[in-house]
Scaffold this motif. Structure first.
Motif, PDB file in Angstrom:
ATOM      1  N   TYR A  92     -13.862 -15.136  11.546  1.00 28.96           N
ATOM      2  CA  TYR A  92     -15.029 -14.357  11.322  1.00 28.96           C
ATOM      3  C   TYR A  92     -14.507 -13.292  10.277  1.00 28.96           C
ATOM      4  O   TYR A  92     -13.723 -12.342  10.664  1.00 28.96           O
ATOM      5  CB  TYR A  92     -15.378 -13.631  12.455  1.00 28.96           C
ATOM      6  N   LYS A 140     -10.451 -12.187  10.355  1.00 30.74           N
ATOM      7  CA  LYS A 140     -10.058 -12.479  11.973  1.00 30.74           C
ATOM      8  C   LYS A 140     -10.239 -14.093  11.985  1.00 30.74           C
ATOM      9  O   LYS A 140     -11.396 -14.824  12.149  1.00 30.74           O
ATOM     10  CB  LYS A 140     -10.983 -11.788  12.902  1.00 30.74           C
ATOM     11  N   ALA A 147     -10.752 -16.494  14.876  1.00 29.66           N
ATOM     12  CA  ALA A 147     -11.197 -16.523  16.147  1.00 29.66           C
ATOM     13  C   ALA A 147     -10.792 -17.733  17.104  1.00 29.66           C
ATOM     14  O   ALA A 147     -10.429 -17.577  18.231  1.00 29.66           O
ATOM     15  CB  ALA A 147     -12.572 -16.333  16.354  1.00 29.66           C
ATOM     16  N   GLU A 190      -9.240 -16.036  29.189  1.00 24.72           N
ATOM     17  CA  GLU A 190      -9.543 -14.778  29.127  1.00 24.72           C
ATOM     18  C   GLU A 190     -10.726 -14.519  28.216  1.00 24.72           C
ATOM     19  O   GLU A 190     -10.853 -15.250  27.205  1.00 24.72           O
ATOM     20  CB  GLU A 190      -8.469 -13.609  29.363  1.00 24.72           C
ATOM     21  N   SER A 191     -11.388 -13.120  28.348  1.00 25.37           N
ATOM     22  CA  SER A 191     -12.392 -12.952  27.522  1.00 25.37           C
ATOM     23  C   SER A 191     -11.762 -12.609  26.046  1.00 25.37           C
ATOM     24  O   SER A 191     -10.607 -11.981  26.098  1.00 25.37           O
ATOM     25  CB  SER A 191     -12.894 -11.488  27.903  1.00 25.37           C
ATOM     26  N   GLY A 192     -12.342 -13.022  25.018  1.00 28.67           N
ATOM     27  CA  GLY A 192     -11.931 -12.918  23.671  1.00 28.67           C
ATOM     28  C   GLY A 192     -10.991 -14.035  23.143  1.00 28.67           C
ATOM     29  O   GLY A 192     -10.484 -14.002  22.000  1.00 28.67           O
ATOM     30  N   SER A 193     -11.138 -15.177  24.072  1.00 28.18           N
ATOM     31  CA  SER A 193     -10.031 -16.160  23.881  1.00 28.18           C
ATOM     32  C   SER A 193     -10.418 -17.065  22.542  1.00 28.18           C
ATOM     33  O   SER A 193      -9.652 -18.188  22.308  1.00 28.18           O
ATOM     34  CB  SER A 193      -9.433 -17.021  24.878  1.00 28.18           C
ATOM     35  N   GLY A 194     -11.910 -17.278  22.488  1.00 28.54           N
ATOM     36  CA  GLY A 194     -12.637 -18.080  21.261  1.00 28.54           C
ATOM     37  C   GLY A 194     -13.250 -19.115  21.939  1.00 28.54           C
ATOM     38  O   GLY A 194     -13.792 -19.978  21.230  1.00 28.54           O
ATOM     39  N   LYS A 195     -13.497 -19.009  23.202  1.00 30.05           N
ATOM     40  CA  LYS A 195     -14.320 -20.166  24.104  1.00 30.05           C
ATOM     41  C   LYS A 195     -15.891 -20.147  23.442  1.00 30.05           C
ATOM     42  O   LYS A 195     -16.190 -21.193  23.184  1.00 30.05           O
ATOM     43  CB  LYS A 195     -14.592 -19.521  25.535  1.00 30.05           C
ATOM     44  N   SER A 196     -16.548 -18.808  23.274  1.00 35.49           N
ATOM     45  CA  SER A 196     -17.881 -19.158  22.778  1.00 35.49           C
ATOM     46  C   SER A 196     -17.861 -19.645  21.565  1.00 35.49           C
ATOM     47  O   SER A 196     -18.974 -20.224  20.947  1.00 35.49           O
ATOM     48  CB  SER A 196     -18.551 -17.623  22.888  1.00 35.49           C
ATOM     49  N   THR A 197     -16.823 -19.210  20.726  1.00 39.36           N
ATOM     50  CA  THR A 197     -16.764 -19.651  19.251  1.00 39.36           C
ATOM     51  C   THR A 197     -16.534 -21.198  19.155  1.00 39.36           C
ATOM     52  O   THR A 197     -17.365 -21.694  18.169  1.00 39.36           O
ATOM     53  CB  THR A 197     -15.653 -18.973  18.456  1.00 39.36           C
ATOM     54  N   ARG A 216     -20.122 -22.639  19.737  1.00 46.59           N
ATOM     55  CA  ARG A 216     -20.980 -22.109  18.480  1.00 46.59           C
ATOM     56  C   ARG A 216     -20.727 -23.156  17.455  1.00 46.59           C
ATOM     57  O   ARG A 216     -21.539 -23.525  16.817  1.00 46.59           O
ATOM     58  CB  ARG A 216     -20.968 -21.040  17.807  1.00 46.59           C
TER      59      ARG A 216
END
Ligand code: ADP
Ligand code: MG
Length: 255
Positions: free
Chosen positions: A16, A19, A21, A40-47, A50
Motif C-alpha cells: 500500500y 508500506k 503489508a 495478530e492484527s495488522g499481520s496482513g491476513k485481510s490483505t 483481498r
C-alpha cells in the motif's frame, strides 16, 4: 489436473504505497481443504484475502495467484471479477450488516444471483430455501428484513448467501469474531458442515487460535506480513517451531 491445487499463491507481496503489508507469502489450497491464516492484527491476513478475491489493483501485487493453474494477476479486471463472482465467495465478519436494511433478504439475494445466473424466481427460491435449511434457518428468513435476525442468524444467512452460486472457495474474514462465544461455536460448526456436504474449500482468517484448532486442516501463521511457519494443524499445535506461534497458542485460554 484434479490433484493440482485449487489455489496456489507464490511469493505474494502486496504494497500500500510505501508500506509492504504482505511480503513473499507462499501457500497452496486444495479442493475442499480449510487453510487458516492466523496472526495478530495488522499481520496482513485481510490483505491476502483481498488479493485472492481480486479486489486490489494488480499493480500493488507482485508474485503469482494461480487459480486452477491460471495466474489471476495476469487477467484483465473483468475476467478477474467474473471469476471471483462465480467461483469465490466472501463471508465478512458482520455479514448481517452487508444486507440492505430496507429490503427483504430474499429479494436482495435474488437480485445478486441474477447478475450471474438465468434462474427463474422459483428456481432461486428452491435453492435458497435448501441452503437456509442447511444452515438450520427457517425458510421464512428469506421474507424477513435483516434487522429482524439475531447476529448469529444473520451470519448464517450471510454464509448461505455466499453458497448460492456454489463457489469452489469461500474466503472468510474473522467470520465469528463479532458473535458471542456460543454462537461462534455454532457458526464454526455450520461452516464445517458445509465443507463436508458441499466440498467447498475455505481460506479462513482469524486471530483466534481456538477457532483455528477447531476448523483448520492446515495453518499459516503470519506476522508483520511475513510467514512465520505453516503446516498441518496437529503439527502447528503440537510442535510449533517458532516462539511467536507458541505465544499465539498460549494466548488461547483453553482448548
Ligand atoms: N488500505 C490500506 N492502506 C494502507 N495501509 C493498509 C491498508 N489496509 C491495510 N493496511 C496496512 O497493512 C497492514 C496489514 O493490514 P491487514 O491486511 O488489514 O492485516 P490484518 O487483517 O492481519 O489485521 C497493516 O499494517 C495495515 O495498517
Ligand atoms: Mg483483518
Amino acid at each position: 489436473m484434479s490433484d493440482a491445487p485449487l489455489l496456489a499463491v507464490r511469493d505474494l507481496t502486496v504494497s500500500y504505497g510505501e508500506k509492504q503489508a504482505v511480503r513473499g507469502v507462499n501457500f497452496c489450497l486444495h479442493r475442499g481443504e480449510i487453510l487458516v491464516l492466523a496472526g495478530e492484527s495488522g499481520s496482513g491476513k485481510s490483505t491476502i484475502l483481498r488479493a485472492v478475491m481480486g479486489i486490489l489493483d494488480t499493480s500493488v501485487c507482485t508474485g503469482e495467484i494461480l487459480w486452477e493453474g491460471t495466474d489471476v494477476l495476469q487477467l484483465a479486471k473483468d475476467a478477474r471479477r467474473k471469476l471471483a463472482g462465480e467461483e469465490i465467495a466472501m463471508v465478512f465478519q458482520n455479514a448481517g450488516a452487508s444486507f440492505c436494511p430496507v429490503r427483504t433478504i430474499g429479494s436482495q439475494l435474488y437480485e445478486s444471483v441474477c447478475a450471474h445466473r438465468a434462474w427463474s424466481y422459483a428456481e432461486f427460491r428452491e435453492r435458497a430455501e435448501a441452503l437456509m435449511a442447511q444452515m438450520q434457518l427457517p425458510r421464512a428468513v428469506l421474507d424477513e428484513y435483516p434487522f429482524r435476525l439475531s447476529g448469529g442468524m444473520a451470519q448464517r444467512a450471510g454464509i448461505a448467501a455466499a453458497m448460492l452460486l456454489q463457489p469452489k472457495l469461500i474466503l472468510a474474514d474473522e467470520p465469528t469474531s463479532a458473535l458471542d462465544a456460543l454462537t461462534q461455536v455454532r457458526v464454526a460448526k455450520e461452516l464445517m458442515a458445509l465443507r463436508r456436504r458441499m466440498g467447498v474449500a475455505m481460506l479462513l482468517v482469524t486471530h483466534h487460535m481456538g477457532l483455528a484448532y477447531h476448523m483448520a486442516d492446515r495453518i499459516l501463521v503470519l506476522r508483520r506480513g511475513e510467514t512465520v511457519e505453516q503446516g498441518a494443524r496437529e503439527e502447528i499445535f503440537r510442535h510449533p517451531k517458532e516462539a511467536y506461534t507458541k505465544e499465539l497458542i498460549a494466548a488461547v485460554p483453553r482448548l
